[in-house]
Design a protein around this motif. Structure first.
Motif, PDB file in Angstrom:
ATOM      1  N   THR A 170       0.825  -1.224   0.000  1.00 29.56           N
ATOM      2  CA  THR A 170       0.000   0.000   0.000  1.00 29.56           C
ATOM      3  C   THR A 170       0.851   1.263   0.000  1.00 29.56           C
ATOM      4  O   THR A 170       0.309   2.365  -0.016  1.00 29.56           O
ATOM      5  CB  THR A 170      -1.015   0.074   1.174  1.00 29.56           C
ATOM      6  OG1 THR A 170      -0.348   0.394   2.385  1.00 29.56           O
ATOM      7  CG2 THR A 170      -1.805  -1.225   1.307  1.00 29.56           C
ATOM      8  N   GLY A 171       2.163   1.132  -0.002  1.00 34.33           N
ATOM      9  CA  GLY A 171       3.034   2.300   0.001  1.00 34.33           C
ATOM     10  C   GLY A 171       3.128   2.963  -1.365  1.00 34.33           C
ATOM     11  O   GLY A 171       2.522   2.525  -2.342  1.00 34.33           O
ATOM     12  N   THR A 172       3.911   4.035  -1.435  1.00 30.04           N
ATOM     13  CA  THR A 172       4.091   4.776  -2.684  1.00 30.04           C
ATOM     14  C   THR A 172       5.542   5.223  -2.812  1.00 30.04           C
ATOM     15  O   THR A 172       6.325   5.146  -1.857  1.00 30.04           O
ATOM     16  CB  THR A 172       3.201   6.027  -2.736  1.00 30.04           C
ATOM     17  OG1 THR A 172       3.742   7.034  -1.851  1.00 30.04           O
ATOM     18  CG2 THR A 172       1.771   5.724  -2.337  1.00 30.04           C
ATOM     19  N   GLY A 173       5.876   5.726  -3.984  1.00 31.52           N
ATOM     20  CA  GLY A 173       7.216   6.256  -4.209  1.00 31.52           C
ATOM     21  C   GLY A 173       7.473   7.570  -3.511  1.00 31.52           C
ATOM     22  O   GLY A 173       8.593   8.092  -3.542  1.00 31.52           O
ATOM     23  N   ASP A 174       6.437   8.153  -2.856  1.00 33.13           N
ATOM     24  CA  ASP A 174       6.632   9.388  -2.089  1.00 33.13           C
ATOM     25  C   ASP A 174       7.308   9.115  -0.756  1.00 33.13           C
ATOM     26  O   ASP A 174       7.807  10.042  -0.112  1.00 33.13           O
ATOM     27  CB  ASP A 174       5.283  10.065  -1.816  1.00 33.13           C
ATOM     28  CG  ASP A 174       4.621  10.563  -3.083  1.00 33.13           C
ATOM     29  OD1 ASP A 174       5.335  10.762  -4.079  1.00 33.13           O
ATOM     30  OD2 ASP A 174       3.391  10.744  -3.079  1.00 33.13           O
ATOM     31  N   GLU A 175       7.265   7.861  -0.328  1.00 39.73           N
ATOM     32  CA  GLU A 175       7.780   7.528   0.997  1.00 39.73           C
ATOM     33  C   GLU A 175       9.294   7.298   0.962  1.00 39.73           C
ATOM     34  O   GLU A 175       9.888   7.125  -0.086  1.00 39.73           O
ATOM     35  CB  GLU A 175       7.042   6.294   1.517  1.00 39.73           C
ATOM     36  CG  GLU A 175       5.539   6.550   1.638  1.00 39.73           C
ATOM     37  CD  GLU A 175       4.724   5.296   1.910  1.00 39.73           C
ATOM     38  OE1 GLU A 175       5.182   4.457   2.709  1.00 39.73           O
ATOM     39  OE2 GLU A 175       3.646   5.158   1.320  1.00 39.73           O
ATOM     40  N   HIS A 176       9.912   7.361   2.148  1.00 40.89           N
ATOM     41  CA  HIS A 176      11.348   7.164   2.337  1.00 40.89           C
ATOM     42  C   HIS A 176      12.174   8.332   1.761  1.00 40.89           C
ATOM     43  O   HIS A 176      13.366   8.186   1.503  1.00 40.89           O
ATOM     44  CB  HIS A 176      11.807   5.833   1.717  1.00 40.89           C
ATOM     45  CG  HIS A 176      11.004   4.650   2.158  1.00 40.89           C
ATOM     46  ND1 HIS A 176      11.105   4.102   3.418  1.00 40.89           N
ATOM     47  CD2 HIS A 176      10.039   3.931   1.518  1.00 40.89           C
ATOM     48  CE1 HIS A 176      10.258   3.097   3.530  1.00 40.89           C
ATOM     49  NE2 HIS A 176       9.594   2.975   2.396  1.00 40.89           N
ATOM     50  N   GLY A 177      11.532   9.478   1.566  1.00 45.75           N
ATOM     51  CA  GLY A 177      12.241  10.632   1.023  1.00 45.75           C
ATOM     52  C   GLY A 177      13.307  11.186   1.951  1.00 45.75           C
ATOM     53  O   GLY A 177      14.369  11.622   1.496  1.00 45.75           O
ATOM     54  N   LEU A 178      13.056  11.179   3.253  1.00 42.56           N
ATOM     55  CA  LEU A 178      14.055  11.701   4.195  1.00 42.56           C
ATOM     56  C   LEU A 178      15.293  10.821   4.221  1.00 42.56           C
ATOM     57  O   LEU A 178      16.424  11.311   4.269  1.00 42.56           O
ATOM     58  CB  LEU A 178      13.455  11.800   5.597  1.00 42.56           C
ATOM     59  CG  LEU A 178      12.341  12.832   5.783  1.00 42.56           C
ATOM     60  CD1 LEU A 178      11.826  12.792   7.207  1.00 42.56           C
ATOM     61  CD2 LEU A 178      12.832  14.220   5.427  1.00 42.56           C
ATOM     62  N   LEU A 179      15.087   9.512   4.194  1.00 42.52           N
ATOM     63  CA  LEU A 179      16.218   8.592   4.126  1.00 42.52           C
ATOM     64  C   LEU A 179      17.007   8.835   2.843  1.00 42.52           C
ATOM     65  O   LEU A 179      18.245   8.878   2.855  1.00 42.52           O
ATOM     66  CB  LEU A 179      15.721   7.151   4.177  1.00 42.52           C
ATOM     67  CG  LEU A 179      16.786   6.056   4.047  1.00 42.52           C
ATOM     68  CD1 LEU A 179      17.741   6.082   5.227  1.00 42.52           C
ATOM     69  CD2 LEU A 179      16.128   4.676   3.921  1.00 42.52           C
ATOM     70  N   ALA A 180      16.300   9.024   1.733  1.00 42.45           N
ATOM     71  CA  ALA A 180      16.959   9.259   0.450  1.00 42.45           C
ATOM     72  C   ALA A 180      17.768  10.551   0.465  1.00 42.45           C
ATOM     73  O   ALA A 180      18.885  10.602  -0.057  1.00 42.45           O
ATOM     74  CB  ALA A 180      15.913   9.301  -0.664  1.00 42.45           C
ATOM     75  N   ILE A 181      17.225  11.598   1.073  1.00 46.39           N
ATOM     76  CA  ILE A 181      17.944  12.871   1.154  1.00 46.39           C
ATOM     77  C   ILE A 181      19.196  12.728   2.012  1.00 46.39           C
ATOM     78  O   ILE A 181      20.275  13.216   1.656  1.00 46.39           O
ATOM     79  CB  ILE A 181      17.026  13.972   1.708  1.00 46.39           C
ATOM     80  CG1 ILE A 181      16.020  14.389   0.630  1.00 46.39           C
ATOM     81  CG2 ILE A 181      17.823  15.183   2.175  1.00 46.39           C
ATOM     82  CD1 ILE A 181      15.013  15.413   1.094  1.00 46.39           C
ATOM     83  N   ALA A 182      19.049  12.052   3.149  1.00 46.93           N
ATOM     84  CA  ALA A 182      20.204  11.847   4.020  1.00 46.93           C
ATOM     85  C   ALA A 182      21.324  11.102   3.294  1.00 46.93           C
ATOM     86  O   ALA A 182      22.507  11.425   3.444  1.00 46.93           O
ATOM     87  CB  ALA A 182      19.789  11.090   5.279  1.00 46.93           C
ATOM     88  N   MET A 183      20.966  10.104   2.498  1.00 48.26           N
ATOM     89  CA  MET A 183      21.962   9.343   1.754  1.00 48.26           C
ATOM     90  C   MET A 183      22.545  10.165   0.597  1.00 48.26           C
ATOM     91  O   MET A 183      23.747  10.104   0.321  1.00 48.26           O
ATOM     92  CB  MET A 183      21.339   8.055   1.209  1.00 48.26           C
ATOM     93  CG  MET A 183      20.878   7.090   2.264  1.00 48.26           C
ATOM     94  SD  MET A 183      22.222   6.564   3.373  1.00 48.26           S
ATOM     95  CE  MET A 183      21.264   5.700   4.622  1.00 48.26           C
ATOM     96  N   ALA A 184      21.709  10.934  -0.082  1.00 47.79           N
ATOM     97  CA  ALA A 184      22.192  11.744  -1.197  1.00 47.79           C
ATOM     98  C   ALA A 184      23.181  12.802  -0.712  1.00 47.79           C
ATOM     99  O   ALA A 184      24.162  13.114  -1.408  1.00 47.79           O
ATOM    100  CB  ALA A 184      21.020  12.402  -1.911  1.00 47.79           C
ATOM    101  N   LYS A 185      22.960  13.345   0.473  1.00 41.64           N
ATOM    102  CA  LYS A 185      23.900  14.329   1.015  1.00 41.64           C
ATOM    103  C   LYS A 185      25.257  13.697   1.313  1.00 41.64           C
ATOM    104  O   LYS A 185      26.259  14.405   1.438  1.00 41.64           O
ATOM    105  CB  LYS A 185      23.335  14.963   2.284  1.00 41.64           C
ATOM    106  CG  LYS A 185      22.171  15.916   2.030  1.00 41.64           C
ATOM    107  CD  LYS A 185      21.764  16.655   3.294  1.00 41.64           C
ATOM    108  CE  LYS A 185      22.835  17.638   3.749  1.00 41.64           C
ATOM    109  NZ  LYS A 185      22.372  18.485   4.863  1.00 41.64           N
TER     110      LYS A 185
END
Length: 409
Positions: A170-185
């Motif tokens: 039931t999830g979406t691609g909008d989720e886990h954005g904070l984790l993704a930002i932390a890793m991208a930094k």
């Protein structure tokens, strides 16, 4: 293309958000306090489409602040100078807005509990829409993120590793954005596909159509139903990698030999299947991150007792790359699920790294707790009764993920 803030109403909404939803401090704690060297303060975000399914892929990457060329006179001579772009376009948490996101989850509830469609269309949604639209959360932007910012060239001619991450049921691609930002930094490219197999709450496609959540028929259960969904999810996870590797602006900065897969819940099962390979064949991924994975389906009322996915339950095809398992205490107490999880972990070669975070529930790994006030998440039992607050637990989980990736890159 909206800017941040794009209007006075959004500015007021953002100000109200900081008072109503105490999440900004928690976000900065996660993004700024993870171990590892920060290579940039700016994260670029671009939304791609899977050419085969039309579903979205949100990609996060290390970026530079956008600049624009302007002409200026210096000592009587015209010169071109680079000036930072004012109010560069931000990135909202919800790609299609909170009303779309919220309605999708309500639709799942309606569908699962057989509520008549007309009640959803003509009663529930018209009441829900204004509340979601005017909610401050609908106007909230991801911190540090700039829409389609220019990629930051890696230092010393190195290239960035790529992580393909699968969302849960039931999830979406909008989720886990904070984790993704932390890793991208910290020097990672992070790709989040929005799966179109019917396991998402609602999947929007490129042709302006959508795929709603599809529930199985429990009274006549098809044991291949979820397995078939996993197969499509794995295809989309690989498709996300392929789209990044041939992206005109990103491909030259991504290391195609340094690929990782990961996921949460049903996404953990998906990543496990993506990491699997038959016989002596090698997975394209160097390592896998499997978060509170769904490795067994058990509904005794309907006589359902099925391992999921089949690839990771077989010694012939189970992952033969370094694998990180992070689980909740809640899942570890479910006998059938825990037994299946342990079997999967023992089949992994080399030996899997395993962590169970004390006091946690499945919801402790969801970023929804950053969107919802903590007094609500605690009351509805979404997060566990950990010794630390739920944000500290999420920080611990994110730190384990980062350290594992660093060890295996």
């Amino acid at each position: 293309m909206s800017k941040y803030p794009s209007s006075k109403s959004e500015a007021r909404a953002s100000a109200l958000l900081s008072k109503t939803f105490p999440i900004r401090t928690a976000q900065s704690r996660l993004i700024d306090s993870l171990p590892g060297e920060v290579c940039t303060e700016t994260v670029g975000v671009t939304d791609l489409r899977n050419p085969d399914t039309g579903s979205a892929i949100r990609v996060y990457y290390p970026a530079s602040k956008p600049v624009t060329k302007i002409m200026a006179w210096y000592e009587g001579e015209p010169k071109t100078i680079m000036k930072p772009v004012e109010n560069p376009p931000g990135v909202k948490v919800f790609r299609n807005g909170l009303p779309y996101f919220g309605a999708a989850y309500v639709w799942v509830f309606v569908h699962v509990f057989n509520v008549p469609n007309y009640l959803f269309r003509f009663v529930i949604y018209p009441i829900l829409y204004p509340f979601l639209y005017f909610s401050p959360l609908n106007h909230f932007h991801l911190p540090c993120a700039i829409r389609d910012a220019p990629p930051l060239p890696p230092k010393k001619n190195a290239k960035y590793p790529l992580v393909a991450w699968s969302h849960g049921l039931t999830g979406t691609g909008d989720e886990h954005g904070l984790l993704a930002i932390a890793m991208a930094k910290r020097g990672y490219v992070f790709a989040l596909p929005h799966h179109s197999d019917g396991s998402s709450a609602y999947t929007d496609l490129e042709n302006n159509t959508h795929i709603p959540y599809k529930k199985p028929v429990f009274s006549n259960y098809d044991k291949s139903f979820r397995q078939n969904q996993v197969a499509k999810r794995v295809s989309e996870l690989n498709g996300a990698v392929d789209q990044v590797l041939k992206h005109p602006d990103l491909s030259e900065f991504v290391d195609s030999s340094n690929l990782f897969c990961g996921g949460f819940s049903f996404g953990g099962a998906t990543a496990g299947a993506a990491a699997s390979a038959p016989g002596k064949a090698k997975s394209r991924f160097k390592a896998a991150v499997l978060i509170d994975g769904w490795y067994h389906i058990y509904f005794p009322k309907f006589n359902i007792d099925v391992n999921l996915p089949l690839e990771i339950h077989s010694a012939a095809t189970s992952p033969k790359i370094p694998s990180l398992f992070i689980g909740s205490e809640e899942f570890s107490k479910q006998e059938k699920l825990q037994a299946a999880t342990v079997r999967v972990q023992k089949l992994c070669k080399p030996e899997a790294e395993v962590h169970i975070l004390p006091g946690t529930k499945h919801g402790n790994f969801m970023e929804a707790m950053y969107w919802i006030p903590s007094y609500i998440t605690a009351r509805i039992g979404m997060v566990g009764d950990t010794k630390e607050d739920c944000f500290t637990t999420y920080f611990e989980y994110a730190s384990l993920v980062f350290l594992f990736l660093e060890k295996n890159r």
